[in-house]
Motif scaffolding. Structure first.
Motif, PDB file in Angstrom:
ATOM      1  N   HIS A   1       1.802   9.052  -4.916  1.00 27.36           N
ATOM      2  CA  HIS A   1       2.046   7.673  -5.371  1.00 27.36           C
ATOM      3  C   HIS A   1       2.476   6.682  -4.296  1.00 27.36           C
ATOM      4  O   HIS A   1       3.116   5.685  -4.591  1.00 27.36           O
ATOM      5  N   ILE A   2       2.117   6.932  -3.060  1.00 27.29           N
ATOM      6  CA  ILE A   2       2.465   5.962  -2.008  1.00 27.29           C
ATOM      7  C   ILE A   2       1.759   4.628  -2.279  1.00 27.29           C
ATOM      8  O   ILE A   2       2.296   3.550  -1.997  1.00 27.29           O
ATOM      9  N   GLY A   3       0.566   4.694  -2.867  1.00 23.07           N
ATOM     10  CA  GLY A   3      -0.185   3.466  -3.170  1.00 23.07           C
ATOM     11  C   GLY A   3       0.568   2.580  -4.143  1.00 23.07           C
ATOM     12  O   GLY A   3       0.631   1.355  -3.990  1.00 23.07           O
ATOM     13  N   SER A   4       1.187   3.211  -5.166  1.00 24.15           N
ATOM     14  CA  SER A   4       1.968   2.452  -6.150  1.00 24.15           C
ATOM     15  C   SER A   4       3.260   1.928  -5.536  1.00 24.15           C
ATOM     16  O   SER A   4       3.707   0.835  -5.863  1.00 24.15           O
ATOM     17  N   ASP A   5       3.856   2.716  -4.654  1.00 21.90           N
ATOM     18  CA  ASP A   5       5.055   2.248  -3.953  1.00 21.90           C
ATOM     19  C   ASP A   5       4.758   0.944  -3.226  1.00 21.90           C
ATOM     20  O   ASP A   5       5.507  -0.021  -3.307  1.00 21.90           O
ATOM     21  N   PHE A   6       3.651   0.951  -2.503  1.00 18.76           N
ATOM     22  CA  PHE A   6       3.351  -0.194  -1.647  1.00 18.76           C
ATOM     23  C   PHE A   6       2.929  -1.419  -2.450  1.00 18.76           C
ATOM     24  O   PHE A   6       3.214  -2.547  -2.066  1.00 18.76           O
ATOM     25  N   SER A   7       2.247  -1.200  -3.573  1.00 14.83           N
ATOM     26  CA  SER A   7       1.798  -2.390  -4.311  1.00 14.83           C
ATOM     27  C   SER A   7       2.976  -3.152  -4.917  1.00 14.83           C
ATOM     28  O   SER A   7       2.927  -4.355  -5.068  1.00 14.83           O
ATOM     29  N   CYS A   8       4.061  -2.436  -5.264  1.00 19.82           N
ATOM     30  CA  CYS A   8       5.199  -3.147  -5.874  1.00 19.82           C
ATOM     31  C   CYS A   8       6.370  -3.327  -4.922  1.00 19.82           C
ATOM     32  O   CYS A   8       7.413  -3.868  -5.316  1.00 19.82           O
ATOM     33  N   LEU A   9       6.219  -2.873  -3.682  1.00 20.41           N
ATOM     34  CA  LEU A   9       7.367  -2.906  -2.765  1.00 20.41           C
ATOM     35  C   LEU A   9       7.882  -4.324  -2.502  1.00 20.41           C
ATOM     36  O   LEU A   9       9.095  -4.562  -2.496  1.00 20.41           O
TER      37      LEU A   9
ATOM     38  N   ILE B   1       4.711  -7.535 -13.910  1.00 25.72           N
ATOM     39  CA  ILE B   1       3.620  -6.553 -13.948  1.00 25.72           C
ATOM     40  C   ILE B   1       3.010  -6.459 -12.562  1.00 25.72           C
ATOM     41  O   ILE B   1       2.579  -7.467 -11.986  1.00 25.72           O
ATOM     42  N   ASP B   2       3.014  -5.252 -12.034  1.00 21.94           N
ATOM     43  CA  ASP B   2       2.415  -5.016 -10.726  1.00 21.94           C
ATOM     44  C   ASP B   2       0.913  -4.817 -10.932  1.00 21.94           C
ATOM     45  O   ASP B   2       0.442  -3.710 -11.160  1.00 21.94           O
ATOM     46  N   ALA B   3       0.188  -5.928 -10.852  1.00 19.62           N
ATOM     47  CA  ALA B   3      -1.260  -5.875 -11.121  1.00 19.62           C
ATOM     48  C   ALA B   3      -1.985  -5.447  -9.850  1.00 19.62           C
ATOM     49  O   ALA B   3      -2.485  -6.269  -9.087  1.00 19.62           O
TER      50      ALA B   3
ATOM     51  N   GLU C   1      -5.610  -0.039   6.522  1.00 18.23           N
ATOM     52  CA  GLU C   1      -6.456   1.155   6.450  1.00 18.23           C
ATOM     53  C   GLU C   1      -6.311   1.899   5.114  1.00 18.23           C
ATOM     54  O   GLU C   1      -7.123   2.775   4.805  1.00 18.23           O
ATOM     55  N   MET C   2      -5.282   1.568   4.341  1.00 21.57           N
ATOM     56  CA  MET C   2      -5.043   2.288   3.085  1.00 21.57           C
ATOM     57  C   MET C   2      -5.424   1.470   1.849  1.00 21.57           C
ATOM     58  O   MET C   2      -5.627   2.038   0.772  1.00 21.57           O
ATOM     59  N   GLU C   3      -5.494   0.170   2.016  1.00 20.52           N
ATOM     60  CA  GLU C   3      -5.531  -0.718   0.852  1.00 20.52           C
ATOM     61  C   GLU C   3      -6.700  -0.461  -0.098  1.00 20.52           C
ATOM     62  O   GLU C   3      -7.818  -0.168   0.352  1.00 20.52           O
TER      63      GLU C   3
ATOM     64  N   SER D   1      -1.320  -7.768  -6.800  1.00 16.43           N
ATOM     65  CA  SER D   1      -1.139  -6.944  -5.604  1.00 16.43           C
ATOM     66  C   SER D   1      -2.391  -6.105  -5.390  1.00 16.43           C
ATOM     67  O   SER D   1      -3.408  -6.290  -6.059  1.00 16.43           O
ATOM     68  N   VAL D   2      -2.285  -5.204  -4.452  1.00 16.82           N
ATOM     69  CA  VAL D   2      -3.397  -4.303  -4.125  1.00 16.82           C
ATOM     70  C   VAL D   2      -2.779  -2.914  -3.997  1.00 16.82           C
ATOM     71  O   VAL D   2      -1.673  -2.776  -3.469  1.00 16.82           O
ATOM     72  N   LEU D   3      -3.467  -1.910  -4.484  1.00 17.88           N
ATOM     73  CA  LEU D   3      -2.963  -0.547  -4.313  1.00 17.88           C
ATOM     74  C   LEU D   3      -2.789  -0.269  -2.817  1.00 17.88           C
ATOM     75  O   LEU D   3      -3.655  -0.624  -2.014  1.00 17.88           O
TER      76      LEU D   3
END
Ligand SMILES: [Mg+2]
Lengths: 260, 286
Positions: free
Chosen positions: A29-37, A164-166, A232-234, A224-226
């Motif tokens: 879930h690093i992608g979710s961490d970053f989208s709402c960080l 909402i973290d869209a 390089e991850m987005e 946001s973006v995952l």
């Protein structure tokens, strides 16, 4: 340094920290961490005060919350240091009983009802402060989220803010409820104070979160973006599942260093 | 609710005629959540977290089953003082059909850590037990009958949560009962001169009392409106206790109802009747 440069620096540092944590603990879930960080950093550094409460409904972004709680001085070095150890309180989703975390979330669709209950109790008690909750775009498909959304509008809980973290992804597909659809859904339920912001822009996040002119419960759709923040991850679904390898971690850290 | 301003009652669109007066008096604290059981239980967790004494009310399957995960994660896991009060225990909804018959609720509720499970037999027990839940700062589930059940005994002043209640004395036969079918157990006991031990608290279960009262009995019958939750719990309490007895279980079978009838008829149909209990016990003693 301006306010938002300040937040952006903190967020970059926490992204680096989280890349290492995910690599070391092999947690997902690093992608979710970053989208709402960015939203979490803004909340904890600029918004929340002692009368406010926060519920992380998308419990799978727990590592982002731990990092921010630690940075804000709410979680001790000692507790934060246990992340990844067998027997730690700090799960991939938060366990119940962690200082600074209200509920054990992780099953989606619970946070908005819990926040509604807290906001209603506060209102009945005549207490100050706002209850904030942060949802994923995916969990807005849960019936329980829709039940709570309608209830909050009926009760006109003006002391509640739902973010909402869209991030445009859910676990298996592109989100089935994009931002504009979400906005319509909440509007139809009776929410009037709705704002859409760019999750990359701290000043937009901060003003949406702190604007004192409230018209009932507030919805902030944070576009946001995952895996936001590391080019390089987005926007790749793999970061909902995979932790970075050592080589990837080095590459991503270097990429963040270049931005500084 | 009068003396406790922190008491809140949440209902999922039920309570017509029964909550009207209460709601008129305390409009802020008696809330119709609408048909939103999951949000109702989640909201109860949020309110309890902020110090409120929350009662949640609905028909049992809609509350305990539909919102089970909210009961588990939002109330039991954080160990919050929410009282989940469900109506229509066992077959008491009669011809409303199987969708309204929670014959598994005792097992399901008791499976949850931190939960106290109450299964009162008459309206006065409901009152006494509700009053005693004030001292329980943990989740409580209470299953009610449908409405208008008769008062069954005069031992209400002996009721303590967690303790089995001896309703009648008997030498050879022990009937252990729970919930509204305790009336049936008492009726049979009058004919059989049996002891009736009522389990108004299913969890924590008073194993000690069951073991004590089982001593010297030749027949031990369980009477319940579930599919053997009480039967199994009593057997567990007596396992290894060295009692030699013939067990009899009067319970709802492991199936859904495919006949429509009032609850009295249904109970009789499935053998949960005083006549059948008397007959089976006599056979077992012969
Ligand atoms: Mg998403």
């Amino acid at each position: 340094m301006t306010n938002s440069q300040d937040l952006s620096k903190i967020a970059r540092e926490l992204r680096k920290e989280l890349i290492v944590k995910h690599m070391q603990t092999k947690m997902a879930h690093i992608g979710s961490d970053f989208s709402c960080l960015n939203a979490l950093v803004t909340l904890y550094m600029k918004v929340l005060d002692k009368d406010d409460r926060f519920v992380l409904s998308k419990g799978h972004a727990a590592l982002a919350l731990y990092a921010v709680l630690h940075r804000a001085g709410i979680m001790s070095d000692e507790v934060y240091g246990t992340l990844g150890q067998e027997g730690s309180m700090l799960g991939e989703h938060p366990l119940y009983g962690i200082k600074g975390i209200e509920f054990a979330t992780g099953s989606l669709g619970h946070g908005l009802s819990l926040a509604a209950g807290m906001a209603l109790a506060k209102k009945l008690n005549g207490e100050k402060g706002i209850v904030y909750t942060l949802l994923s775009d995916g969990e807005c498909q849960e019936g329980s989220t829709l039940e709570a959304m309608n209830f909050i509008a009926r009760q006109q809980l003006e002391n509640l803010t739902c973010i909402i973290d869209a991030n445009k992804w859910q676990a298996y597909d592109r989100t089935l409820l994009p931002a504009d659809k979400l906005e319509k859904e909440f509007k139809g339920g009776g929410w009037e104070d709705i704002r859409q912001v760019d999750a990359r822009k701290f000043d937009e996040l901060q003003s949406a979160l702190t604007d004192p002119k409230r018209r009932g419960p507030r919805l902030i759709i944070s576009n946001s973006v995952l895996a936001m923040g590391v080019k390089e991850m987005e926007d790749q679904l793999q970061w909902h599942y995979k932790p970075p390898t050592k080589e990837q971690a080095e590459q991503f850290l270097a990429s963040l260093d270049k931005e500084e | 609710m009068e003396d406790d301003k922190d008491t809140i009652l949440l209902t999922a669109d039920l309570g017509w005629a029964s909550f009207d007066q209460l709601r008129e008096k305390y409009p802020d604290r008696v809330l119709n959540m609408g048909l939103s059981e999951q949000a109702m239980v989640g909201v109860s967790g949020g309110m309890a977290k902020m110090g409120k004494n929350v009662f949640v009310y609905s028909i049992i399957p809609f509350m305990l089953y539909r919102a089970f995960e909210q009961v588990r994660d939002d109330v039991c896991y954080p160990d919050l003082p929410v009282r989940l009060v469900g109506t229509g225990a066992g077959l008491s909804y009669g011809d409303a059909g199987s969708t309204h018959h929670p014959f598994e609720d005792l097992r399901i509720a008791a499976a949850l850590p931190n939960m106290t499970v109450l299964s009162p037999s008459d309206p006065k027990e409901v009152e006494v037990l509700t009053e005693q839940t004030r001292n329980i700062k943990h989740p409580v589930y209470m299953r009610l009958g449908r409405n208008g059940e008769p008062v069954l005994h005069d031992k209400h002043n002996q009721i303590r949560i967690g303790k089995a209640l001896k309703l009648t004395e008997g030498k050879e036969v022990l009937i252990v009962s729970t919930g509204v079918v305790t009336g049936t157990a008492l009726e049979a006991a009058r004919v059989l001169n049996a002891e009736v031990l009522e389990i108004h608290t299913f969890k924590p279960f008073d194993e000690e009392a069951v073991r004590k009262e089982a001593k010297g009995k030749s027949v031990i019958a369980t009477v319940e409106d579930c599919t053997g939750a009480l039967e199994e719990r009593v057997a567990k309490a007596l396992a290894g206790a060295g009692s030699e007895y013939k067990p009899l279980a009067f319970k709802f079978p492991d199936q859904f109802t495919h006949i429509s009838a009032k609850s009295e008829y249904l109970l009789e149909h499935y053998g949960i009747s005083a006549n059948n209990i008397v007959e089976q016990v006599k056979k077992a003693m012969a």
